[in-house]
Design a protein around this motif. Structure first.
Motif, PDB file in Angstrom:
ATOM      1  N   GLN A  33       1.011  -1.234   0.102  1.00  0.00           N
ATOM      2  CA  GLN A  33       0.056  -0.081   0.186  1.00  0.00           C
ATOM      3  C   GLN A  33       0.888   1.277   0.050  1.00  0.00           C
ATOM      4  OE1 GLN A  33      -3.198   0.861  -0.425  1.00  0.00           O
ATOM      5  NE2 GLN A  33      -4.119  -1.258  -0.146  1.00  0.00           N
TER       6      GLN A  33
ATOM      7  N   ASP B 134      -7.898  -0.084  -5.228  1.00  0.00           N
ATOM      8  CA  ASP B 134      -6.988  -0.493  -3.936  1.00  0.00           C
ATOM      9  C   ASP B 134      -6.423   0.678  -3.213  1.00  0.00           C
ATOM     10  OD1 ASP B 134      -6.959  -3.203  -4.717  1.00  0.00           O
ATOM     11  OD2 ASP B 134      -5.518  -2.897  -5.904  1.00  0.00           O
TER      12      ASP B 134
ATOM     13  N   LYS C 159      -0.905   3.165  -3.262  1.00  0.00           N
ATOM     14  CA  LYS C 159      -1.443   2.612  -4.178  1.00  0.00           C
ATOM     15  C   LYS C 159      -2.994   3.437  -4.531  1.00  0.00           C
ATOM     16  CE  LYS C 159      -1.689  -2.276  -5.447  1.00  0.00           C
ATOM     17  NZ  LYS C 159      -1.547  -3.787  -5.218  1.00  0.00           N
TER      18      LYS C 159
END
Length: 241
Positions: A43, A216, A212
């Motif tokens: 992430q 997402d 991200k």
């Protein structure tokens, strides 16, 4: 008919300074190579000292001298997060390529030891093919902020002929000011898991942050700047369609 939103653009006149043009050349001459670090797996990745302080200052001076930034109008609606900052957008394929070659060399650099975290970062970015040529400059002065929002994934051209395109999957933020140069102004990521604390990242000068986006994307915001000025250079990492 409502008036169209204006965008500050100086594509035809702005030239990135030599320190930016020579990013990869200077990196090859340096003993120090900035290292990527994962904050949240799959992430958020940060690279401290991605840009040297001198380059950050050189970029800010060039922006102030050559560009006209416009203040984003405050739009309050269910569809838009409230955003209040100064910004400018440039479409520059060559400069995006220079920045991508430099970023890619750091994300995929070889290490002398095995590291699962580094290997995961390489897995995430090995298939990437370039950066969105729409380079955005943001200036957050005292009182400026960007309320919680998601970054969208977009399809972008990767060359000026439009023969190559990619889909963006990661936001790239490069903080040209940081540390004690401004108060407040952190990039806050909100967990969508109940009871988990938000992550407030107050950057060091020259830090790059990749997060991200698209399906997402984590809900995030630019915290209100209490004093000082936060400068950010933004692009997006693209992947083959």
């Amino acid at each position: 008919m409502p008036p169209k939103k204006s965008r500050a653009r100086s594509d035809a006149v702005y030239k990135f300074p030599d320190g930016f043009i020579n990013l990869s050349v200077n990196l090859n001459k340096s003993f120090f190579k900035p290292q990527p670090e994962t904050l949240i797996e799959d992430q958020i990745v940060v690279i401290e000292k991605f840009f040297a302080s001198d380059l950050c200052n050189e970029l800010i001076r060039s922006f102030e001298k050559q560009l006209t930034l416009e203040t984003t109008p405050i739009i309050k609606s269910k569809e838009y997060a409230v955003r209040f900052n100064d910004r400018c957008s440039l479409t520059d394929f060559k400069s995006a390529e220079i920045l991508w070659n430099y970023l890619r060399s750091l994300l995929l650099q070889q290490t002398e030891y095995e590291d699962e975290e580094i290997d995961k970062i390489k897995d995430n970015f090995s298939a990437a093919c370039g950066l969105n040529p729409q380079l955005r400059i943001y200036r957050y002065r005292s009182g400026h902020h960007f309320n919680p929002h998601y970054d969208e994934s977009v399809v972008c051209p990767l060359n000026d002929k439009g023969t190559s395109k990619g889909k963006t999957k990661w936001t790239l933020l490069i903080y040209l000011t940081g540390d004690e140069e401004f108060k407040g102004g952190g990039t806050i990521f909100h967990s969508e898991m109940g009871g988990t604390e938000s992550l407030n990242i107050h950057p060091g000068k020259g830090m790059a942050l990749l997060h991200k986006h698209g399906d997402d994307c984590l809900l995030h915001e630019a915290e209100l700047v209490k004093s000082g000025v936060k400068w950010v250079l933004r692009s997006d990492v693209a992947y083959p369609l």
